[in-house]
Motif scaffolding. Structure first.
Motif, PDB file in Angstrom:
ATOM      1  N   GLN A  83       0.772  -1.129   0.024  1.00 61.33           N
ATOM      2  CA  GLN A  83      -0.076   0.119   0.034  1.00 61.33           C
ATOM      3  C   GLN A  83       0.969   1.244   0.004  1.00 61.33           C
ATOM      4  OE1 GLN A  83      -3.164  -0.120  -0.370  1.00 61.33           O
ATOM      5  NE2 GLN A  83      -3.136   2.134  -0.571  1.00 61.33           N
ATOM      6  N   PRO A  84       1.898   1.434   0.846  1.00 64.61           N
ATOM      7  CA  PRO A  84       2.700   2.442   0.606  1.00 64.61           C
ATOM      8  C   PRO A  84       3.258   3.030  -0.629  1.00 64.61           C
ATOM      9  CG  PRO A  84       3.264   1.313   2.805  1.00 64.61           C
ATOM     10  CD  PRO A  84       2.321   0.288   1.867  1.00 64.61           C
ATOM     11  N   LEU A  85       3.521   1.862  -1.238  1.00 68.07           N
ATOM     12  CA  LEU A  85       4.316   1.823  -2.578  1.00 68.07           C
ATOM     13  C   LEU A  85       3.152   2.366  -3.727  1.00 68.07           C
ATOM     14  CD1 LEU A  85       6.734  -1.126  -2.282  1.00 68.07           C
ATOM     15  CD2 LEU A  85       7.173   1.118  -1.892  1.00 68.07           C
ATOM     16  N   VAL A  86       1.740   2.310  -3.593  1.00 67.32           N
ATOM     17  CA  VAL A  86       0.994   2.610  -4.612  1.00 67.32           C
ATOM     18  C   VAL A  86       1.307   3.754  -5.505  1.00 67.32           C
ATOM     19  CG1 VAL A  86      -1.403   2.728  -4.939  1.00 67.32           C
ATOM     20  CG2 VAL A  86      -0.866   0.887  -3.810  1.00 67.32           C
ATOM     21  N   PRO A  87       1.482   4.904  -4.990  1.00 65.29           N
ATOM     22  CA  PRO A  87       1.815   6.434  -5.648  1.00 65.29           C
ATOM     23  C   PRO A  87       2.705   6.425  -6.475  1.00 65.29           C
ATOM     24  CG  PRO A  87       1.399   6.541  -3.238  1.00 65.29           C
ATOM     25  CD  PRO A  87       1.466   5.252  -3.266  1.00 65.29           C
ATOM     26  N   ALA A  88       4.059   5.625  -5.891  1.00 64.03           N
ATOM     27  CA  ALA A  88       5.321   5.352  -6.786  1.00 64.03           C
ATOM     28  C   ALA A  88       5.146   4.521  -7.927  1.00 64.03           C
ATOM     29  CB  ALA A  88       6.364   4.911  -5.864  1.00 64.03           C
ATOM     30  N   ILE A  89       4.302   3.302  -7.592  1.00 61.63           N
ATOM     31  CA  ILE A  89       4.150   2.253  -8.724  1.00 61.63           C
ATOM     32  C   ILE A  89       3.137   2.998  -9.681  1.00 61.63           C
ATOM     33  CG2 ILE A  89       2.906   0.248  -9.323  1.00 61.63           C
ATOM     34  CD1 ILE A  89       3.711  -0.891  -6.492  1.00 61.63           C
ATOM     35  N   ARG A  90       2.242   3.805  -9.333  1.00 62.00           N
ATOM     36  CA  ARG A  90       1.308   4.655 -10.129  1.00 62.00           C
ATOM     37  C   ARG A  90       2.207   5.457 -10.943  1.00 62.00           C
ATOM     38  NH1 ARG A  90      -3.824   5.627  -6.597  1.00 62.00           N
ATOM     39  NH2 ARG A  90      -4.653   3.671  -6.847  1.00 62.00           N
ATOM     40  N   VAL A  91       3.012   6.255 -10.610  1.00 60.63           N
ATOM     41  CA  VAL A  91       3.978   7.179 -11.279  1.00 60.63           C
ATOM     42  C   VAL A  91       4.717   6.523 -12.350  1.00 60.63           C
ATOM     43  CG1 VAL A  91       5.869   8.983 -11.191  1.00 60.63           C
ATOM     44  CG2 VAL A  91       3.889   8.935  -9.432  1.00 60.63           C
ATOM     45  N   PHE A  92       5.376   5.403 -11.794  1.00 58.03           N
ATOM     46  CA  PHE A  92       6.104   4.647 -12.948  1.00 58.03           C
ATOM     47  C   PHE A  92       5.463   3.926 -13.969  1.00 58.03           C
ATOM     48  CE2 PHE A  92       8.413   0.733 -14.054  1.00 58.03           C
ATOM     49  CZ  PHE A  92       9.534   1.055 -13.940  1.00 58.03           C
ATOM     50  N   LYS A  93       4.228   3.520 -13.503  1.00 54.64           N
ATOM     51  CA  LYS A  93       3.278   2.841 -14.712  1.00 54.64           C
ATOM     52  C   LYS A  93       2.476   3.892 -15.622  1.00 54.64           C
ATOM     53  CE  LYS A  93       4.050  -1.558 -13.711  1.00 54.64           C
ATOM     54  NZ  LYS A  93       4.208  -2.474 -14.474  1.00 54.64           N
ATOM     55  N   SER A  94       2.680   5.196 -15.194  1.00 60.03           N
ATOM     56  CA  SER A  94       1.912   6.430 -15.846  1.00 60.03           C
ATOM     57  C   SER A  94       2.160   6.606 -17.224  1.00 60.03           C
ATOM     58  CB  SER A  94       1.887   7.604 -15.079  1.00 60.03           C
ATOM     59  OG  SER A  94       3.302   8.113 -15.252  1.00 60.03           O
ATOM     60  N   PHE A  95       3.387   6.380 -17.686  1.00 60.94           N
ATOM     61  CA  PHE A  95       4.074   6.508 -19.037  1.00 60.94           C
ATOM     62  C   PHE A  95       4.464   4.941 -19.477  1.00 60.94           C
ATOM     63  CE2 PHE A  95       7.183   8.349 -21.821  1.00 60.94           C
ATOM     64  CZ  PHE A  95       6.529   8.618 -22.786  1.00 60.94           C
ATOM     65  N   PRO A  96       4.242   4.772 -20.619  1.00 59.57           N
ATOM     66  CA  PRO A  96       4.602   3.310 -21.137  1.00 59.57           C
ATOM     67  C   PRO A  96       6.194   3.403 -21.309  1.00 59.57           C
ATOM     68  CG  PRO A  96       2.946   4.410 -22.545  1.00 59.57           C
ATOM     69  CD  PRO A  96       3.041   5.248 -21.478  1.00 59.57           C
ATOM     70  N   LEU A  97       6.790   4.321 -21.394  1.00 60.49           N
ATOM     71  CA  LEU A  97       8.163   4.144 -21.750  1.00 60.49           C
ATOM     72  C   LEU A  97       9.085   4.387 -20.470  1.00 60.49           C
ATOM     73  CD1 LEU A  97       8.762   5.961 -25.283  1.00 60.49           C
ATOM     74  CD2 LEU A  97       8.599   3.427 -24.690  1.00 60.49           C
ATOM     75  N   ASN A  98       8.589   4.454 -19.207  1.00 61.60           N
ATOM     76  CA  ASN A  98       9.271   4.736 -17.976  1.00 61.60           C
ATOM     77  C   ASN A  98      10.215   3.571 -17.668  1.00 61.60           C
ATOM     78  OD1 ASN A  98       8.507   7.334 -17.697  1.00 61.60           O
ATOM     79  ND2 ASN A  98       6.833   6.897 -16.023  1.00 61.60           N
ATOM     80  N   GLY A  99       9.839   2.499 -17.897  1.00 59.75           N
ATOM     81  CA  GLY A  99      10.678   1.295 -17.586  1.00 59.75           C
ATOM     82  C   GLY A  99      11.810   1.370 -18.654  1.00 59.75           C
ATOM     83  N   LEU A 100      11.796   1.480 -19.487  1.00 62.57           N
ATOM     84  CA  LEU A 100      12.770   1.684 -20.697  1.00 62.57           C
ATOM     85  C   LEU A 100      13.719   2.738 -20.373  1.00 62.57           C
ATOM     86  CD1 LEU A 100      13.934   0.394 -23.215  1.00 62.57           C
ATOM     87  CD2 LEU A 100      12.602   1.819 -24.491  1.00 62.57           C
ATOM     88  N   LEU A 101      13.232   4.046 -20.067  1.00 57.67           N
ATOM     89  CA  LEU A 101      14.252   5.136 -19.622  1.00 57.67           C
ATOM     90  C   LEU A 101      14.732   4.984 -18.459  1.00 57.67           C
ATOM     91  CD1 LEU A 101      11.623   8.110 -20.335  1.00 57.67           C
ATOM     92  CD2 LEU A 101      13.572   7.357 -21.725  1.00 57.67           C
TER      93      LEU A 101
END
Length: 197
Positions: A83-101
């Protein structure tokens, strides 16, 4: 007599560089150089290196959190932990290329940068290798997408196993780094060693 002569000389073991048996000073042969013992424990990892290394383990976890969809809904303690990580996970998943960047940033700016310590570069590379391995569960899930029956049960078990491995890797890697220890994750540690010079 031969045994006492053998024991009075400096004995060095080839397979263990930090083991050294020295005779008393009065019996030592002054012509032979001695090797100082060195410990393999690196307690000298400073705070910023520990923190950077610990943060890198969030990258594969955030990238693979979708595999926990079955476990998180079934077990309230895991849901409370995430639960405490949900905001950071949402930011990470908000843009499809975040993982690649994040991948390219970590690889080229941290792993390939000799200004960072080997400790930081190893932990970062270990997190990157762990993330790269997530390609296999993703390909499997896309190839076989069962909707019910035994196939769905098998896919749920597989996804849950991947998620739990990521969660354990996150907790173990982060806590070890914060304590200044070197975490060695199964499967990925050897690959990380080969990439970090």
């Amino acid at each position: 007599m031969a045994i006492t002569n053998l024991l009075s000389t400096t004995i060095t073991l080839k397979h263990s560089p930090f083991l050294l048996i020295k005779p008393p000073t009065k019996l030592r042969n002054p012509k032979r150089p001695t090797i100082q013992a060195q410990s393999k424990n690196d307690d000298s990892v400073d705070g910023p290196d520990r923190l950077i290394s610990a943060i890198t383990y969030f990258y594969p976890f955030f990238d693979g959190v979708q595999y926990g969809k079955y476990v998180i809904t079934q077990f309230a303690p895991i849901q409370t932990l995430i639960q405490p990580l949900v905001p950071a996970i949402r930011v990470f998943k908000s843009f499809p290329l975040n993982g690649l960047l994040v991948f390219f940033t970590l690889y080229f700016i941290v792993v390939r940068n000799p200004n960072f310590s080997r400790y930081v570069r190893f932990n970062t590379m270990q997190a990157i290798v762990l993330d790269v391995l997530l390609i296999f569960p993703d390909l499997l899930e896309r190839s076989f997408n069962p909707s019910d029956g035994f196939g769905l049960d098998l896919m749920m078990s597989f996804d849950s196993t991947v998620f739990l491995f990521l969660l354990v890797s996150l907790v173990y890697g982060t806590l070890s780094c914060l304590l200044g220890q070197l975490p060695r994750l199964p499967i990925v540690a050897e690959a990380a060693d080969r990439q970090v010079l």
